[in-house]
Scaffold this motif. Structure first.
Motif, PDB file in Angstrom:
ATOM      1  N   PRO A 366       0.827  -1.218   0.000  1.00  0.00           N
ATOM      2  CA  PRO A 366       0.000   0.000   0.000  1.00  0.00           C
ATOM      3  C   PRO A 366       0.854   1.258   0.000  1.00  0.00           C
ATOM      4  O   PRO A 366       2.037   1.228   0.374  1.00  0.00           O
ATOM      5  N   VAL A 367       0.233   2.371  -0.413  1.00  0.00           N
ATOM      6  CA  VAL A 367       0.978   3.632  -0.505  1.00  0.00           C
ATOM      7  C   VAL A 367       1.422   4.122   0.868  1.00  0.00           C
ATOM      8  O   VAL A 367       2.294   4.993   0.970  1.00  0.00           O
ATOM      9  N   SER A 368       0.869   3.558   1.934  1.00  0.00           N
ATOM     10  CA  SER A 368       1.252   3.989   3.278  1.00  0.00           C
ATOM     11  C   SER A 368       2.693   3.625   3.615  1.00  0.00           C
ATOM     12  O   SER A 368       3.242   4.142   4.585  1.00  0.00           O
ATOM     13  N   ILE A 369       3.347   2.763   2.816  1.00  0.00           N
ATOM     14  CA  ILE A 369       4.756   2.441   3.089  1.00  0.00           C
ATOM     15  C   ILE A 369       5.645   3.657   2.881  1.00  0.00           C
ATOM     16  O   ILE A 369       6.812   3.655   3.284  1.00  0.00           O
ATOM     17  N   ALA A 370       5.102   4.715   2.262  1.00  0.00           N
ATOM     18  CA  ALA A 370       5.883   5.940   2.063  1.00  0.00           C
ATOM     19  C   ALA A 370       6.330   6.530   3.391  1.00  0.00           C
ATOM     20  O   ALA A 370       7.315   7.274   3.447  1.00  0.00           O
ATOM     21  N   ALA A 371       5.617   6.190   4.475  1.00  0.00           N
ATOM     22  CA  ALA A 371       6.012   6.694   5.793  1.00  0.00           C
ATOM     23  C   ALA A 371       7.262   6.003   6.313  1.00  0.00           C
ATOM     24  O   ALA A 371       7.953   6.542   7.187  1.00  0.00           O
ATOM     25  N   ASP A 372       7.591   4.805   5.787  1.00  0.00           N
ATOM     26  CA  ASP A 372       8.761   4.054   6.252  1.00  0.00           C
ATOM     27  C   ASP A 372       9.976   4.231   5.346  1.00  0.00           C
ATOM     28  O   ASP A 372      11.085   3.871   5.736  1.00  0.00           O
ATOM     29  N   LEU A 373       9.762   4.739   4.144  1.00  0.00           N
ATOM     30  CA  LEU A 373      10.834   4.805   3.159  1.00  0.00           C
ATOM     31  C   LEU A 373      11.077   6.242   2.714  1.00  0.00           C
ATOM     32  O   LEU A 373      10.136   7.038   2.628  1.00  0.00           O
ATOM     33  N   SER A 374      12.321   6.548   2.418  1.00  0.00           N
ATOM     34  CA  SER A 374      12.646   7.878   1.903  1.00  0.00           C
ATOM     35  C   SER A 374      12.165   8.006   0.458  1.00  0.00           C
ATOM     36  O   SER A 374      11.932   7.013  -0.233  1.00  0.00           O
ATOM     37  N   THR A 375      12.028   9.244   0.014  1.00  0.00           N
ATOM     38  CA  THR A 375      11.578   9.486  -1.350  1.00  0.00           C
ATOM     39  C   THR A 375      12.548   8.901  -2.368  1.00  0.00           C
ATOM     40  O   THR A 375      12.140   8.372  -3.409  1.00  0.00           O
TER      41      THR A 375
END
Length: 847
Positions: A366-375
């Motif tokens: 899910p797109v919520s993994i953006a909170a765990d990974l850098s851009t």
């Protein structure tokens, strides 16, 4: 409200459960429906988390107060959460809870997409544990998915709105896809289930479940059911873990005793699968504990990549849905790029849960993994789809996923790094020792072991050296321990017996059957007399097989052992062999060299060299046969047969010159291509990062606008009802005034006309378009007094005045001028009443 009669709170000061409700687009209707059906005295506390625009003044408090008798408040800093209260997140804020108190902070937009539901769910799980309940309602995106995992990890309960009743099913669908949701219900049905769960969870189970042990007869039967269904024996799992999970399932089904639950399992086989999933809850995330991963990269991954081993084999045991395995792959890929290292890396990721392995193999998150990974990591190693991220092919091909029971199945071999994080904490010591024995067997000497923050090697310290105690990083001491020494390996398990047989075979030094070496023995027998000295090599000039006596042609160079033919063969043969194989690779034709001068001791011999490409299967790498034969010095009679001599030196020089020119040309082209690709890659990466950031901002803004739109729609509906109500009241007043034959003129504090009845038009020259004009601008037919002065006086002092006035046609009216009251002793304007005395007098005379 039948539920209110069934369930009463005994201690009003204590919160039974902390219920966090996450909603976004389409969530207002679901929230209103939920609280309409939720009893006001359940003893639970509710916190509503929505996606709200920071610039929008939310009316949620007013709207929700009409749907419940519970007190609805906007969350404030450091406020203690109380039972039977509803707390709403303010716009533009992130909300957390610590020791039962709410903590507010400004949203951090620098980290990309904001996920307030995930943030609060995770905070609630860590603060309240088993008293946490998460409810995911309508919304787009996947906010709440990571938080759901945290809630389940700490023993909480999760509900999600069913897709049929959700206006936007993105958030509920993402939560359901985790496989961790306990109930999928409509908002109307959720309160009843929540009240039942709350009631049963607070009861002390009559079967003394608090003192369960593996010797309990009912527990043994439950373990047997699980083993028959899943082939996994939970006997040696920690009792506290088993107890909590079974208690939860009993609470969900509102079952009082363990014996009743056993019969429930036998009657409903699907519950056995649900219990199995409950016991295997795997909570993970990308780069979980970033500091530990940084130490792993510095102290283990980089040394392994710089080692002389041509291959790096890693094993991620208990990989769950694959985040840790992919994190390891990304770390290795980053290090290889930074240090210009090329190495064959293979990561084996295993788990006992087949569904988790399948999810991991798909590589869709899910797109919520953006909170765990850098851009930068997202742009390099993921592809953004409509509502998810797909792992890149480069990373995916580094990992091999497989279902594997680390407690039972044979371990992998020749492993340089094993990561097993937060698995051993669920096992009893006897099972932990067995797992460590397997790990010790798998690891190479000086291989690394990476554990979770709460795990240690325990009494296996003699086999593992501590590298970083804080990060739980260990190194194998290289001390072999036979797997058969492990007590649990005595079990009658087919795979264990196979492992024993394999191990015993290795120890006995068994070799391949002699029949398989017939061809090899035949070649050895005839090579010396009938075959020229021959070599089988691959396209990398690595020797595969040698046929015949090699003493005159091959030598072992000093230094590190190498299989490179050009370093082993005599120098006179190195150039023709290497150049010949390159030429054959291009032309696919047989090549013959003759009259090659070759020095053996003090003698000069002439050598004939023949190179031929072998036919192999398409899946195999190309192979070449190099045949070297010695030619005798020709006599006079044979001289006529030789037409020319082959000048190898000249041929070699021409070929080298040609190859150098070709190499230089290729290097220039390659350099230009590399520079173009680097420039294009940097531009694409920058563009991709900008698009990712823009997409996240647009998605967040869209959800905020949707929430605001829903509130405005609800407010507009209420205004429409008010307008209809006011229209009715206005008509009632008009009819009342026109039917009692009393003229009414209503003026505001500025003496502007607000309302008048039809009779007033006989006294003042008023028409409907005069509403809003000052009465001082309107002509009248009164001849015996200045009524405007009287109106001004009442408007100033608020005291009523009565007068009898006469119109120009002689009609007389009793005029009453009174203040327009809007509160006790508060007035704003005047009301002028006109009663026709002339008509009243005529009626008396006629009577």
């Amino acid at each position: 409200m039948k539920l209110e009669k069934q369930f009463k709170l005994t201690d009003e000061k204590e919160v039974r459960f902390y219920v966090a409700i996450g909603a976004s687009a389409g969530g207002l209707e679901a929230i209103e429906t939920f609280f309409t059906n939720m009893p006001h005295d359940s003893g639970n506390a509710f916190v509503v988390i929505q996606h709200l625009s920071p610039d929008y003044k939310s009316l949620m408090v007013e709207l929700l107060s009409k749907r419940t008798r519970m007190k609805v408040l906007r969350a404030e800093e450091n406020v203690l959460v109380r039972p039977n209260h509803v707390y709403l997140i303010p716009p533009g804020k992130s909300l957390k809870i610590f020791h039962g108190k709410l903590l507010l902070s400004d949203m951090d937009h620098s980290k990309g997409v904001n996920l307030p539901i995930d943030i609060f769910f995770k905070s609630l799980a860590e603060d309240q544990g088993e008293k946490a309940v998460a409810i995911v309602l309508s919304g787009t995106g996947s906010d709440g998915t990571r938080g759901v995992r945290s809630i389940k990890e700490y023993g909480g309960m999760v509900m999600a709105q069913d897709e049929e009743s959700a206006r936007f099913d993105g958030m509920p669908r993402a939560a359901i896809s985790t496989g961790l949701v306990d109930f999928v219900l409509s908002p109307e049905a959720m309160p009843a289930q929540l009240v039942g769960y709350s009631r049963y969870s607070s009861l002390k189970l009559s079967d003394s479940i608090d003192h369960l042990s593996t010797e309990n007869e009912t527990m043994t039967r439950i373990f047997a059911l699980l083993r028959d269904k899943s082939k996994v024996d939970f006997t040696f799992y920690k009792p506290t873990t088993i107890q909590r999970r079974i208690e939860r399932r009993m609470s969900l089904h509102q079952i009082d005793t363990l014996n009743e639950y056993y019969h429930f399992l036998t009657n409903y086989p699907s519950e056995v699968q649900f219990l199995y999933k409950e016991l295997l809850i795997g909570v993970t995330s990308f780069f979980r504990d970033p500091e530990a991963f940084a130490h792993l990269s510095e102290k283990a991954l980089l040394p392994l990549l710089k080692s002389d081993d041509p291959e790096l084999r890693c094993w991620v045991a208990g990989c769950s849905t694959g985040e840790e395995a992919y994190s390891l792959a990304m770390s290795l890929q980053q290090l290889m790029k930074e240090h210009s290292i090329r190495k064959d890396v293979k990561i084996f990721a295993t788990d006992i849960d087949r569904d988790a392995i399948q999810f991991a193999a798909n590589g869709v998150y899910p797109v919520s993994i953006a909170a765990d990974l850098s851009t930068s990591l997202l742009s390099k190693y993921f592809h953004l789809t409509t509502d998810s991220y797909q792992i890149s092919r480069t990373i995916r091909e580094m990992v091999v996923f497989a279902q594997h029971n680390v407690m039972r199945d044979p371990p992998f071999t020749n492993i340089s790094l094993i990561t097993c994080r937060n698995l051993l904490i669920y096992l009893q010591p006897v099972l932990q020792r067995k797992v460590f024995d397997f790990f010790n067997f798998s690891l190479k000497s000086k291989g690394y072991l990476f554990l979770g923050s709460s795990e240690t090697v325990g009494d296996m310290a003699e086999y593992f050296e501590v590298i970083d105690q804080k990060s739980k990083l260990y190194k194998s001491r290289g001390r072999a321990r036979h797997l058969l020494e492990t007590p649990l390996l005595a079990a009658s398990d087919t795979r264990t017996r196979a492992l024993k047989a394999r191990y015993a075979g290795i120890r006995a030094g068994l070799t391949s059957p002699e029949e398989e070496r017939v061809l090899e023995m035949y070649l050895e027998a005839i090579a010396a007399e009938y075959l020229p000295f021959s070599l089988i090599v691959n396209e990398n000039l690595e020797v595969i097989q040698i046929i015949g006596d090699s003493k005159d042609f091959l030598r072992l160079p000093s230094g590190k052992m190498s299989n490179d033919l050009t370093k082993m063969v005599q120098k006179e043969l190195a150039i023709p062999i290497s150049s010949g194989i390159q030429k054959i690779s291009r032309t696919n034709t047989e090549l013959n060299y003759a009259n090659i001068r070759f020095k053996v001791g003090d003698d000069i011999k002439l050598i004939s060299l023949r190179i031929k490409q072998l036919k192999v299967k398409r899946t195999m790498d190309p192979l070449f046969a190099v045949l070297i034969s010695e030619h005798k010095k020709p006599d006079a009679q044979e001289g006529s047969a030789i037409q020319h001599t082959f000048d190898l030196s000249r041929e070699t020089e021409d070929q080298l010159r040609e190859m150098e020119q070709e190499l230089q040309f290729t290097r220039e082209n390659l350099q230009a291509t590399i520079e173009e690709l680097e420039t294009s890659n940097e531009e694409l990466q920058a563009t991709n990062e900008e698009l990712l950031a823009s997409n996240e901002e647009l998605q967040s803004t869209n959800e905020e606008l949707q929430s605001a739109n829903e509130e405005l729609f609800t407010v507009n509906s209420e205004f429409q009802s008010k307008i209809i109500e006011l229209t009715g009241l206005h008509n009632d007043i008009d009819n009342l005034l026109s039917s009692n034959l009393i003229g009414q003129l209503v003026l505001d504090e500025n003496l502007e006309v607000r309302h008048f009845s039809s009779i007033v038009s006989e006294i003042f020259k008023l028409i409907r378009s005069d509403i809003g004009r000052s009465i001082t601008h309107i002509n009248h037919f009164i001849v015996d007094c200045n009524i405007l002065d009287l109106i001004v006086e009442v408007n100033r002092n608020g005291r009523m005045i009565e007068r009898v006035i006469t119109l120009h046609d002689g009609t007389r009216y009793l005029t009453r001028i009174a203040p327009y009251l809007i509160g006790p002793k508060i007035f704003s304007g005047t009301v002028v009443s006109f009663i026709n005395l002339t008509n009243h007098k005529l009626n008396e005379i006629q009577c």
